[in-house]
Structure formats: C-alpha cells, structure tokens
Design a protein around this motif. Sequence first.
Motif, mmCIF file in Angstrom:
data_model
loop_
_atom_site.group_PDB
_atom_site.id
_atom_site.type_symbol
_atom_site.label_atom_id
_atom_site.label_comp_id
_atom_site.label_asym_id
_atom_site.label_seq_id
_atom_site.Cartn_x
_atom_site.Cartn_y
_atom_site.Cartn_z
ATOM 1 N N VAL A 60 -2.891 -7.722 6.839
ATOM 2 C CA VAL A 60 -1.588 -7.417 6.131
ATOM 3 C C VAL A 60 -0.455 -8.041 7.346
ATOM 4 O O VAL A 60 0.477 -8.793 6.877
ATOM 5 C CB VAL A 60 -1.119 -6.323 5.685
ATOM 6 C CG1 VAL A 60 0.303 -5.997 5.467
ATOM 7 C CG2 VAL A 60 -2.217 -5.921 4.406
ATOM 8 N N VAL A 61 -0.603 -7.496 8.531
ATOM 9 C CA VAL A 61 0.325 -7.731 9.492
ATOM 10 C C VAL A 61 0.390 -9.224 10.063
ATOM 11 O O VAL A 61 1.325 -9.862 10.019
ATOM 12 C CB VAL A 61 0.304 -6.721 10.627
ATOM 13 C CG1 VAL A 61 1.358 -7.104 11.751
ATOM 14 C CG2 VAL A 61 0.494 -5.382 10.005
ATOM 15 N N PHE A 62 -0.860 -9.529 10.447
ATOM 16 C CA PHE A 62 -1.015 -10.841 11.326
ATOM 17 C C PHE A 62 -1.310 -12.122 10.322
ATOM 18 O O PHE A 62 -1.191 -13.157 10.571
ATOM 19 C CB PHE A 62 -2.143 -10.813 12.190
ATOM 20 C CG PHE A 62 -1.610 -9.835 13.349
ATOM 21 C CD1 PHE A 62 -0.764 -10.055 14.146
ATOM 22 C CD2 PHE A 62 -2.409 -8.803 13.520
ATOM 23 C CE1 PHE A 62 -0.236 -9.251 15.156
ATOM 24 C CE2 PHE A 62 -2.144 -7.702 14.517
ATOM 25 C CZ PHE A 62 -0.877 -8.106 15.298
ATOM 26 N N LEU A 63 -1.770 -12.050 9.059
ATOM 27 C CA LEU A 63 -2.405 -13.045 8.209
ATOM 28 C C LEU A 63 -1.599 -13.004 7.076
ATOM 29 O O LEU A 63 -1.887 -13.890 6.117
ATOM 30 C CB LEU A 63 -3.828 -12.631 7.794
ATOM 31 C CG LEU A 63 -4.727 -12.792 9.085
ATOM 32 C CD1 LEU A 63 -6.153 -12.466 8.403
ATOM 33 C CD2 LEU A 63 -4.590 -14.198 9.768
ATOM 34 N N GLY A 64 -0.728 -11.917 6.657
ATOM 35 C CA GLY A 64 -0.015 -11.861 5.720
ATOM 36 C C GLY A 64 -0.616 -11.858 4.363
ATOM 37 O O GLY A 64 -0.130 -12.374 3.157
ATOM 38 N N GLU A 65 -1.815 -11.117 4.223
ATOM 39 C CA GLU A 65 -2.494 -10.818 2.944
ATOM 40 C C GLU A 65 -1.927 -9.816 2.244
ATOM 41 O O GLU A 65 -1.216 -8.902 2.633
ATOM 42 C CB GLU A 65 -3.982 -10.326 3.516
ATOM 43 C CG GLU A 65 -4.965 -11.081 4.234
ATOM 44 C CD GLU A 65 -6.049 -10.679 4.558
ATOM 45 O OE1 GLU A 65 -6.271 -9.408 4.395
ATOM 46 O OE2 GLU A 65 -6.850 -11.630 5.233
ATOM 47 N N GLN A 66 -2.011 -9.990 0.823
ATOM 48 C CA GLN A 66 -1.508 -9.175 -0.202
ATOM 49 C C GLN A 66 -2.647 -8.465 -0.537
ATOM 50 O O GLN A 66 -3.579 -8.707 -1.141
ATOM 51 C CB GLN A 66 -0.821 -10.082 -1.415
ATOM 52 C CG GLN A 66 0.288 -10.719 -1.024
ATOM 53 C CD GLN A 66 1.467 -10.129 -0.493
ATOM 54 O OE1 GLN A 66 1.849 -9.223 -0.981
ATOM 55 N NE2 GLN A 66 2.183 -10.413 0.446
ATOM 56 N N ILE A 67 -2.368 -6.942 -0.509
ATOM 57 C CA ILE A 67 -3.346 -5.999 -0.904
ATOM 58 C C ILE A 67 -2.901 -5.286 -1.980
ATOM 59 O O ILE A 67 -1.843 -4.692 -1.987
ATOM 60 C CB ILE A 67 -3.623 -5.017 0.322
ATOM 61 C CG1 ILE A 67 -3.889 -5.795 1.464
ATOM 62 C CG2 ILE A 67 -4.722 -4.156 -0.055
ATOM 63 C CD1 ILE A 67 -5.343 -6.474 1.333
ATOM 64 N N ALA A 68 -3.462 -5.181 -3.092
ATOM 65 C CA ALA A 68 -3.176 -4.419 -4.324
ATOM 66 C C ALA A 68 -3.192 -3.006 -3.779
ATOM 67 O O ALA A 68 -4.188 -2.620 -3.346
ATOM 68 C CB ALA A 68 -4.293 -4.882 -5.441
ATOM 69 N N PRO A 69 -2.314 -2.168 -4.845
ATOM 70 C CA PRO A 69 -2.484 -0.840 -4.766
ATOM 71 C C PRO A 69 -3.618 -0.209 -4.864
ATOM 72 O O PRO A 69 -4.085 0.875 -4.129
ATOM 73 C CB PRO A 69 -1.358 -0.329 -5.702
ATOM 74 C CG PRO A 69 -0.466 -1.568 -6.069
ATOM 75 C CD PRO A 69 -1.572 -2.574 -5.719
ATOM 76 N N GLN A 70 -4.500 -0.569 -5.792
ATOM 77 C CA GLN A 70 -5.799 -0.102 -6.061
ATOM 78 C C GLN A 70 -6.649 -0.383 -4.698
ATOM 79 O O GLN A 70 -7.511 0.588 -4.470
ATOM 80 C CB GLN A 70 -6.683 -0.873 -7.410
ATOM 81 C CG GLN A 70 -5.819 -0.433 -8.556
ATOM 82 C CD GLN A 70 -6.385 -1.338 -9.659
ATOM 83 O OE1 GLN A 70 -6.882 -2.347 -9.697
ATOM 84 N NE2 GLN A 70 -6.200 -0.811 -11.089
ATOM 85 N N ALA A 71 -6.914 -1.197 -4.191
ATOM 86 C CA ALA A 71 -7.511 -1.618 -2.847
ATOM 87 C C ALA A 71 -7.060 -0.718 -1.868
ATOM 88 O O ALA A 71 -7.886 -0.306 -1.021
ATOM 89 C CB ALA A 71 -7.239 -3.256 -2.563
ATOM 90 N N TRP A 72 -5.825 -0.200 -1.792
ATOM 91 C CA TRP A 72 -5.542 0.653 -0.947
ATOM 92 C C TRP A 72 -6.135 2.216 -0.851
ATOM 93 O O TRP A 72 -6.557 2.619 0.025
ATOM 94 C CB TRP A 72 -4.033 0.975 -0.590
ATOM 95 C CG TRP A 72 -3.272 -0.144 -0.022
ATOM 96 C CD1 TRP A 72 -2.628 -1.188 -0.584
ATOM 97 C CD2 TRP A 72 -3.120 -0.420 1.306
ATOM 98 N NE1 TRP A 72 -2.111 -2.018 0.119
ATOM 99 C CE2 TRP A 72 -2.258 -1.624 1.807
ATOM 100 C CE3 TRP A 72 -3.798 -0.075 2.475
ATOM 101 C CZ2 TRP A 72 -2.158 -2.209 2.698
ATOM 102 C CZ3 TRP A 72 -3.651 -0.414 3.724
ATOM 103 C CH2 TRP A 72 -2.887 -1.323 3.867
ATOM 104 N N LEU A 73 -6.418 2.366 -2.281
ATOM 105 C CA LEU A 73 -7.200 3.595 -2.446
ATOM 106 C C LEU A 73 -8.537 3.750 -2.223
ATOM 107 O O LEU A 73 -9.189 4.541 -1.609
ATOM 108 C CB LEU A 73 -6.918 4.171 -3.867
ATOM 109 C CG LEU A 73 -5.528 4.343 -4.365
ATOM 110 C CD1 LEU A 73 -5.229 4.574 -5.940
ATOM 111 C CD2 LEU A 73 -5.011 5.542 -3.782
#
Length: 73
Positions: A60-73
């Motif tokens: 997320v920080v270095f590559l600018g990836e977008q993580i869905a809220p479901q993936a965080w869980l």
Amino acid sequence: VSGAWWPNAMATQMALLFVSGWIGLALGDQVLFYAFSRIGPRRAVLLMTTAPLFATLFGVVFLGEQIAPQAWL
C-alpha cells in the motif's frame, strides 16, 4: 505455461529474479535460524505470522496498491 524449459526473459529480469531468490531463501532462512536460537521457536514463528501484514502495508505504502476492506479482514 508455455511449456518452455527456459523462460523468455531479458538478462536483467533473470538477474533480479536470482537476487530476489537469494535474499528470500538464503538470507531469509539464515535470519530465521538465528531468530530460533536467539528468541526461541515460539516467538520466532509468532513474528513470522506478521509477514502477510507487513507485505500488505508495504504494498500500500510503496506500490500504491488498493486493498478492499474485505481483504483487510
């Protein structure tokens, strides 16, 4: 996938793949064995379980990836 024994890649790509493998396997295992002897297997394995979290945060920080809220869980 293509059935070739040797991948169709440039020399720089192969060099980066080799360096990545060396860091991940040789150096990573050496540090893991050192952690086993230094802090014990229980704590070392507990620290290893945080690897997916740090990989996601670095993505997320270095590559600018977008993580869905479901993936965080």
